[in-house]
Design an enzyme around this catalytic site. Sequence first.
Site, PDB file in Angstrom:
ATOM      1  N   ARG B  47     -41.753  18.070 -27.747  1.00  0.00           N
ATOM      2  CA  ARG B  47     -41.728  17.249 -26.535  1.00  0.00           C
ATOM      3  C   ARG B  47     -42.583  16.002 -26.695  1.00  0.00           C
ATOM      4  NH1 ARG B  47     -42.885  20.957 -21.393  1.00  0.00           N
ATOM      5  NH2 ARG B  47     -44.357  21.691 -22.942  1.00  0.00           N
ATOM      6  N   ARG B  48     -43.751  16.193 -27.347  1.00  0.00           N
ATOM      7  CA  ARG B  48     -44.682  15.069 -27.493  1.00  0.00           C
ATOM      8  C   ARG B  48     -44.789  14.673 -28.960  1.00  0.00           C
ATOM      9  NH1 ARG B  48     -49.853  17.415 -25.076  1.00  0.00           N
ATOM     10  NH2 ARG B  48     -48.851  19.287 -25.875  1.00  0.00           N
ATOM     11  N   LYS B 106     -38.564  36.025 -24.745  1.00  0.00           N
ATOM     12  CA  LYS B 106     -38.294  37.256 -24.000  1.00  0.00           C
ATOM     13  C   LYS B 106     -37.609  37.005 -22.660  1.00  0.00           C
ATOM     14  CE  LYS B 106     -43.071  36.838 -22.966  1.00  0.00           C
ATOM     15  NZ  LYS B 106     -43.680  36.205 -24.113  1.00  0.00           N
ATOM     16  N   GLU B 130     -37.279  39.826 -32.901  1.00  0.00           N
ATOM     17  CA  GLU B 130     -38.404  40.770 -32.984  1.00  0.00           C
ATOM     18  C   GLU B 130     -39.633  40.251 -32.235  1.00  0.00           C
ATOM     19  OE1 GLU B 130     -39.986  43.830 -33.229  1.00  0.00           O
ATOM     20  OE2 GLU B 130     -38.751  44.089 -35.021  1.00  0.00           O
ATOM     21  N   GLY B 188     -59.409  32.716 -22.707  1.00  0.00           N
ATOM     22  CA  GLY B 188     -58.104  32.304 -23.219  1.00  0.00           C
ATOM     23  C   GLY B 188     -57.073  33.418 -23.249  1.00  0.00           C
ATOM     24  N   LYS B 206     -39.710  42.374 -21.076  1.00  0.00           N
ATOM     25  CA  LYS B 206     -39.754  43.193 -22.289  1.00  0.00           C
ATOM     26  C   LYS B 206     -39.153  44.577 -22.037  1.00  0.00           C
ATOM     27  CE  LYS B 206     -43.775  40.657 -23.949  1.00  0.00           C
ATOM     28  NZ  LYS B 206     -45.245  40.557 -23.835  1.00  0.00           N
TER      29      LYS B 206
END
Lengths: 432, 432
Positions: B47-48, B106, B130, B188, B206
């Site tokens: 995108r950037r 997913k 996977e 994070g 999932k």
Amino acid sequence: MRTRPLKVALLGCGVVGSEVARIMTTHADDLAARIGAPVELAGVAVRRPSKVREGIDPALVTTDATALVERGDIDVVIEVIGGIEPARTLITTAFEHGTSVVSANKALLAQDGPALHAAAERHGRDLYYEAAVAGAIPLVRPLRESLAGDKVNRVLGIVNGTTNFILDRMDTSGAGYSEALDEATALGYAEADPTADVEGFDAAAKAAILAGIAFHTRVGIGEVHREGITEVTAADIASARRMGCTVKLLAICERAADGRSVTARVHPAMIPLSHPLASVREAYNAVFVEAEAAGQLMFYGPGAGGSPTASAVLGDLVAVCRNKLGETTGPGESAYTRLPVSPMGEVVTRYHISLDVADKPGVLAQVATVFAESGVSIDTVRQQSRQDPDGEASLVVVTHRAPDAALSGTVEALRKLDTVRGVASIMRVEGE
Amino acid sequence: MRTRPLKVALLGCGVVGSEVARIMTTHADDLAARIGAPVELAGVAVRRPSKVREGIDPALVTTDATALVERGDIDVVIEVIGGIEPARTLITTAFEHGTSVVSANKALLAQDGPALHAAAERHGRDLYYEAAVAGAIPLVRPLRESLAGDKVNRVLGIVNGTTNFILDRMDTSGAGYSEALDEATALGYAEADPTADVEGFDAAAKAAILAGIAFHTRVGIGEVHREGITEVTAADIASARRMGCTVKLLAICERAADGRSVTARVHPAMIPLSHPLASVREAYNAVFVEAEAAGQLMFYGPGAGGSPTASAVLGDLVAVCRNKLGETTGPGESAYTRLPVSPMGEVVTRYHISLDVADKPGVLAQVATVFAESGVSIDTVRQQSRQDPDGEASLVVVTHRAPDAALSGTVEALRKLDTVRGVASIMRVEGE
């Protein structure tokens, strides 16, 4: 869906073979849907044809395995006989007749894997063997395929259920080795002749197979360092407990720090109770895989038994049949790295050493000097006077990481000290 | 080995994409040896474009993902953009141009898996994913291939790292939900907008994918019952502790006892501390699979993160490239059982219910009568006077197994009792 069935020859109809036959019959529709064609049991080779085998058409049973494999209309051979011969010749014959093979034979794969893979490739056929390592636990396929884009650095696992049962019993009940073995035999977890399990031969075969797949090289069964559990004592287990550890028979395959060689070994080791492998109980198996990008993965499940092994065999059967219909083959041997296997002396790990020493001043200084001179750094020492008439004390030393050869040198030098009456036990410490 | 390289287009170059690109460069020789041909990064759609991307040739970077996919010389597209659009259109375009796809998406797979699989099949190409479930943990391949000869009855797993981190912190430190979420965000483990994780959307996607693969059917994302962890309190965790349990956000896919339907659900649940899933700490994932022949298997590892997800993507890349060279495709969608998905009301499990009740005689009898009339059998009751000015007591009821609908009916009836001041919490008890 194709209506003409794929024909399967089953070699061996013992605990695993009879389960394979049973599931092929009871789950025929599922297998057909997943493969894209029905599969038909076209023949069953056995040693004792007179034995009644429930659910198997007696007309399919034969004692002539060679004739079955050479029949010419067989698409897949399932080999669950075990041992080297006649399994090896039958598998080779199958490839020569254009037949793919699913095998559960760890001894044969560990000894002759490269030759069998070469035969399969020469004839453009598949050789699958998920069941050869850790029963139902998907391990061969994840290593060969799921981690094909990663770099595996270490495989650390409990791959023999019999020895894990024995060590678990020793740990939970305080029993000695013989007593725990008797219990394992009585409960059917150990065979009448338990040598292959308790001396680590079975685990070593699996370690050779795993190391080869994990590091894309060849590791011969003779290159796997092997120690069994017959010398593990109740005192070792108690010592492990005092360190917050338990004792497990581990198969360990490692890439050297410089990446230029690999090692493979099987031996009892102390591992911390906090390590996930420490909580693998009874006859279960579990394998840790450390890969560069994936990090730490663990695979856990029943490592043996008729049904679990049959599950692995049938998963391979579906894959091989699908390959056959798609006129292709799955991944063959991958041994391009040609990494050499280093001897045990170059393995670097930690050690727990129990010494019987004279109970007098200056002994610890003598012992510590020997370690220092051999370049083996001591982590902790625990000295305990026994106040016994022989005037002996116990000295337990736990080292930092050191090469196995340096440790052997240290032990040799320790034995020469007058004040060291005996080396009661040496055990590696892993999983930290 | 073929010398002409296979060309790979990478769509997205964030945390996962940049790791994929890095490993493709640093491990190019290994990938080539395992595939049988070199792989070349032929373009990277971002995108950037101005952002500096270490190790990636700026000439490969483009903002026009569509043009990259339509270029005509691309062998495999790796989609790690995430979200529904433009990923869906790009993947569909790739198939139309004869290109196979590896995706880590997913949300898209859960929503449009059947249509994408159909497009892949129509054009004779592969769709591998996977990385969409549980990061680096091999799960899609073991379920699709290793267990292809078995019958999976249950999948029970921790498939979201963020929520596991939060619940683990609440369990170890006694923190409340908000406090633990703040810590996860600071470290994070949680995104600025944590909705997809904490409300269970990620885990539900999932669960839909896993249920479909495990039971060879289709499970829509809307058919997955979903509850997040935002209402889990420190009191719930403490209650679980008193029962010898811990609280985990579980994804549970089950085949009904009669085998004629399946269910899929995501919700917090109490599980015994002795259950292997209870010891899955921090942001790790682990999935239990129960199969008829294999028994209980567990797969454990890092469920997210750039490197682990890249490992899964690259494992798929190797497989797809090998298929391409062999002019074949891997297993596609397998949904032949067409098992219907039952609503949550038909799920049978156990419950832990905390009630605030009037602290006076006869309350327990009233409450027990309501349970009896709803057909929900009580396992244990714990009554605790709080000796507070409001005259309230706590009543904790743990039931035997009962259908969810019966439990809902019970709770509705309990709320109508004068003596029941409030239903403090209802939580399912699993893993026994």
